[in-house]
Design a protein around this motif. Structure first.
Motif, PDB file in Angstrom:
ATOM      1  N   THR A  25       0.833  -1.207   0.000  1.00 40.23           N
ATOM      2  CA  THR A  25       0.000   0.000   0.000  1.00 40.23           C
ATOM      3  C   THR A  25       0.865   1.253   0.000  1.00 40.23           C
ATOM      4  N   GLU A  26       1.930   1.241   0.801  1.00 39.07           N
ATOM      5  CA  GLU A  26       2.832   2.385   0.853  1.00 39.07           C
ATOM      6  C   GLU A  26       3.488   2.624  -0.505  1.00 39.07           C
ATOM      7  N   ARG A  27       3.871   1.531  -1.153  1.00 35.17           N
ATOM      8  CA  ARG A  27       4.513   1.662  -2.456  1.00 35.17           C
ATOM      9  C   ARG A  27       3.518   2.179  -3.500  1.00 35.17           C
ATOM     10  N   THR A  28       2.305   1.707  -3.422  1.00 31.95           N
ATOM     11  CA  THR A  28       1.279   2.179  -4.353  1.00 31.95           C
ATOM     12  C   THR A  28       1.049   3.670  -4.185  1.00 31.95           C
ATOM     13  N   THR A  29       1.026   4.117  -2.937  1.00 27.77           N
ATOM     14  CA  THR A  29       0.846   5.542  -2.659  1.00 27.77           C
ATOM     15  C   THR A  29       2.024   6.355  -3.186  1.00 27.77           C
ATOM     16  N   LEU A  30       3.225   5.833  -2.998  1.00 28.78           N
ATOM     17  CA  LEU A  30       4.410   6.527  -3.490  1.00 28.78           C
ATOM     18  C   LEU A  30       4.415   6.620  -5.017  1.00 28.78           C
ATOM     19  N   ILE A  31       4.066   5.527  -5.661  1.00 22.78           N
ATOM     20  CA  ILE A  31       4.025   5.530  -7.127  1.00 22.78           C
ATOM     21  C   ILE A  31       3.002   6.550  -7.621  1.00 22.78           C
ATOM     22  N   ALA A  32       1.866   6.630  -6.945  1.00 20.53           N
ATOM     23  CA  ALA A  32       0.849   7.621  -7.324  1.00 20.53           C
ATOM     24  C   ALA A  32       1.402   9.035  -7.180  1.00 20.53           C
ATOM     25  N   SER A  33       2.187   9.274  -6.136  1.00 19.28           N
ATOM     26  CA  SER A  33       2.786  10.598  -5.930  1.00 19.28           C
ATOM     27  C   SER A  33       3.829  10.899  -7.010  1.00 19.28           C
ATOM     28  N   VAL A  34       4.606   9.891  -7.368  1.00 14.87           N
ATOM     29  CA  VAL A  34       5.598  10.054  -8.439  1.00 14.87           C
ATOM     30  C   VAL A  34       4.900  10.430  -9.744  1.00 14.87           C
ATOM     31  N   ILE A  35       3.830   9.714 -10.062  1.00 11.27           N
ATOM     32  CA  ILE A  35       3.085   9.994 -11.298  1.00 11.27           C
ATOM     33  C   ILE A  35       2.495  11.404 -11.267  1.00 11.27           C
ATOM     34  N   ASP A  36       1.979  11.811 -10.121  1.00 13.20           N
ATOM     35  CA  ASP A  36       1.426  13.163  -9.993  1.00 13.20           C
ATOM     36  C   ASP A  36       2.487  14.217 -10.293  1.00 13.20           C
ATOM     37  N   GLN A  37       3.691  14.009  -9.764  1.00 10.71           N
ATOM     38  CA  GLN A  37       4.763  14.968  -9.996  1.00 10.71           C
ATOM     39  C   GLN A  37       5.178  14.995 -11.463  1.00 10.71           C
ATOM     40  N   LEU A  38       5.243  13.839 -12.072  1.00  7.55           N
ATOM     41  CA  LEU A  38       5.597  13.764 -13.491  1.00  7.55           C
ATOM     42  C   LEU A  38       4.579  14.521 -14.345  1.00  7.55           C
ATOM     43  N   GLN A  39       3.315  14.270 -14.075  1.00  4.65           N
ATOM     44  CA  GLN A  39       2.276  14.872 -14.908  1.00  4.65           C
ATOM     45  C   GLN A  39       2.112  16.364 -14.640  1.00  4.65           C
ATOM     46  N   ALA A  40       2.482  16.801 -13.458  1.00  9.52           N
ATOM     47  CA  ALA A  40       2.353  18.224 -13.134  1.00  9.52           C
ATOM     48  C   ALA A  40       3.544  19.041 -13.598  1.00  9.52           C
ATOM     49  N   SER A  41       4.755  18.442 -13.557  1.00 15.28           N
ATOM     50  CA  SER A  41       5.950  19.269 -13.710  1.00 15.28           C
ATOM     51  C   SER A  41       6.981  18.788 -14.717  1.00 15.28           C
ATOM     52  N   LYS A  50       3.666   8.627 -20.906  1.00 12.19           N
ATOM     53  CA  LYS A  50       4.115   7.269 -21.216  1.00 12.19           C
ATOM     54  C   LYS A  50       4.508   6.519 -19.951  1.00 12.19           C
ATOM     55  N   LEU A  51       5.132   7.230 -19.021  1.00 15.92           N
ATOM     56  CA  LEU A  51       5.611   6.587 -17.790  1.00 15.92           C
ATOM     57  C   LEU A  51       4.480   6.187 -16.854  1.00 15.92           C
ATOM     58  N   ALA A  52       3.391   6.940 -16.845  1.00 17.06           N
ATOM     59  CA  ALA A  52       2.330   6.711 -15.866  1.00 17.06           C
ATOM     60  C   ALA A  52       1.845   5.267 -15.838  1.00 17.06           C
ATOM     61  N   PRO A  53       1.390   4.669 -16.945  1.00 16.04           N
ATOM     62  CA  PRO A  53       0.920   3.279 -16.885  1.00 16.04           C
ATOM     63  C   PRO A  53       2.050   2.286 -16.631  1.00 16.04           C
ATOM     64  N   ILE A  54       3.243   2.614 -17.107  1.00 16.08           N
ATOM     65  CA  ILE A  54       4.379   1.711 -16.866  1.00 16.08           C
ATOM     66  C   ILE A  54       4.678   1.624 -15.376  1.00 16.08           C
ATOM     67  N   LEU A  55       4.664   2.757 -14.702  1.00 16.22           N
ATOM     68  CA  LEU A  55       4.917   2.766 -13.259  1.00 16.22           C
ATOM     69  C   LEU A  55       3.806   2.061 -12.490  1.00 16.22           C
ATOM     70  N   ARG A  56       2.558   2.281 -12.897  1.00 13.17           N
ATOM     71  CA  ARG A  56       1.425   1.666 -12.188  1.00 13.17           C
ATOM     72  C   ARG A  56       1.482   0.140 -12.241  1.00 13.17           C
ATOM     73  N   HIS A  57       1.950  -0.396 -13.349  1.00  7.51           N
ATOM     74  CA  HIS A  57       1.918  -1.848 -13.536  1.00  7.51           C
ATOM     75  C   HIS A  57       3.281  -2.517 -13.326  1.00  7.51           C
ATOM     76  N   ALA A  58       4.273  -1.739 -12.943  1.00  4.13           N
ATOM     77  CA  ALA A  58       5.603  -2.307 -12.741  1.00  4.13           C
ATOM     78  C   ALA A  58       5.642  -3.181 -11.496  1.00  4.13           C
ATOM     79  N   ASP A  59       6.466  -4.204 -11.543  1.00  2.00           N
ATOM     80  CA  ASP A  59       6.647  -5.115 -10.412  1.00  2.00           C
ATOM     81  C   ASP A  59       7.936  -4.749  -9.684  1.00  2.00           C
ATOM     82  N   PHE A  60       7.795  -4.208  -8.480  1.00  2.00           N
ATOM     83  CA  PHE A  60       8.950  -3.832  -7.681  1.00  2.00           C
ATOM     84  C   PHE A  60       9.158  -4.792  -6.506  1.00  2.00           C
ATOM     85  N   SER A  61       8.629  -5.983  -6.619  1.00  2.00           N
ATOM     86  CA  SER A  61       8.683  -6.938  -5.505  1.00  2.00           C
ATOM     87  C   SER A  61      10.105  -7.380  -5.178  1.00  2.00           C
ATOM     88  N   GLN A  62      11.022  -7.242  -6.150  1.00  2.00           N
ATOM     89  CA  GLN A  62      12.404  -7.657  -5.892  1.00  2.00           C
ATOM     90  C   GLN A  62      13.179  -6.604  -5.105  1.00  2.00           C
TER      91      GLN A  62
END
Length: 341
Positions: A25-41, A50-62
């Motif tokens: 959940t924490e990682r999902t929240t962070l990714i959402a914040s990253v995407i917000d910053q990308l799209q705003a600035s 292009k990055l937004a969907p890639i980040l949302r669906h990326a697997d960072f489990s490792q």
């Protein structure tokens, strides 16, 4: 103030250490914040989308902990955009300005103390044999604070016959230091570049100063700038502007290729993001060096650049002043710099 942010990101994350892995959940929240910053600035809107969907669906489990997670997100973003300024950073020590998005005054005081200890990145200022000035500066940071040190350095070098500015270890920093240093190398106000900032759709011109503290070096004497594959960001900006204005000869290696001035955005108590929000356009070429770097005029391995610059200066002096009284000293110095010089 425009920031390139590359050279001293270590100052912002010096306390980084491994920690327990954050929850999904924490990682999902962070990714959402990253995407917000990308799209705003982020300066490249197409890449941000292009990055937004890639980040949302990326697997960072490792990524086993927070630091590894930040590294994985950074690697993904840079892999897509090739933008070396775009980063997610983790700091184990909680930020003093919790959730404010800007540094606390106590943090700024700490950083300023560190810059002063480093003399604002100035490593060496000296007069080399043959009356050649040598100025080595490893990062640009806090132009206002650095101004007295820059003035002292340039005053010391003012009466040398030629100047070498060594940026081989310069990782960037404060873009405002580019016109500060360049101002000593011209006799009149000179247009260096234009900064376009996506936020607000603003373009700002960057000019040299009409007056400088200390002694101006002027435009008449030769300047050589040393670069390496590690020269980055604002360091590249200075080399690029001086090259295109034909004010300096660039000697060394092609630089790293980062031309997007960035801002730090705090996402929570431990994470912040470096967001490239601007782009630089050279006044002469209308282009920047993003992804391609600054090409040297004289290409040599970085470790040979200082010797090569001295040889070029001394040989030119023999040609320009064949009857100079010190020509024997010049020849001896050339011989001392290496066989065949």
């Amino acid at each position: 103030m425009r920031r390139y942010m590359a050279a001293v990101v270590v100052l912002l994350s010096a306390c980084a250490a491994h920690a327990e892995s954050p929850s999904g959940t924490e990682r999902t929240t962070l990714i959402a914040s990253v995407i917000d910053q990308l799209q705003a600035s982020y300066i490249d809107v197409e890449q941000a989308n292009k990055l937004a969907p890639i980040l949302r669906h990326a697997d960072f489990s490792q990524a086993v902990d927070d630091e590894a997670f930040a590294g994985a997100v950074t690697a993904l973003m840079q892999g897509v955009t090739k933008d070396q300024h775009l980063r997610l950073l983790y700091r184990a020590k909680q930020f003093q300005s919790r959730g404010s998005g800007v540094p606390a005054s106590t943090e700024i005081v700490e950083w300023q103390a560190g810059w002063k200890r480093d003399n604002y990145g100035i490593e060496r200022v000296e007069r080399l044999p043959g009356n050649i000035g040598y100025f080595k500066i490893n990062y640009f940071w806090d132009a206002a604070g650095a101004a007295p040190s820059i003035a002292a350095a340039m005053t010391l070098l003012a009466y040398t016959d030629a100047l070498i500015i060594d940026l081989r270890d310069n990782g960037g920093g404060d873009a405002d230091e580019v016109p500060l240093i360049a101002s000593y190398l011209f006799d009149e106000r000179t247009h260096l570049s234009d900064f376009y900032r996506r936020e607000g759709n603003i373009t700002e011109q960057q000019w040299t100063y009409p007056a400088v503290a200390g002694i101006r070096y002027g435009k008449a004497k030769d300047v050589y700038v040393l670069t390496s594959k590690e020269t980055f960001s604002a360091g590249e900006g200075l080399a690029y502007a001086l090259k295109n204005l034909k004010r300096a000869t660039i000697v060394g290696e092609t630089t790293r290729g980062g031309a997007h001035p960035s801002r730090m955005r705090r996402l929570n108590d431990h994470y912040e993001m470096m967001v490239p929000a601007s782009t630089v356009r050279d006044h002469v070429t209308g282009k920047d060096w993003e992804g391609v770097g600054v090409l040297p005029d004289v290409s040599v391995p970085a470790e040979e650049a200082l010797t090569m610059a001295q040889v070029m200066i001394l040989k030119k002096r023999l040609v320009d002043k064949p009857n100079a009284e010190n020509r024997d000293e010049i020849r001896k110095r050339l011989a001392a710099l290496g066989p065949g010089r």
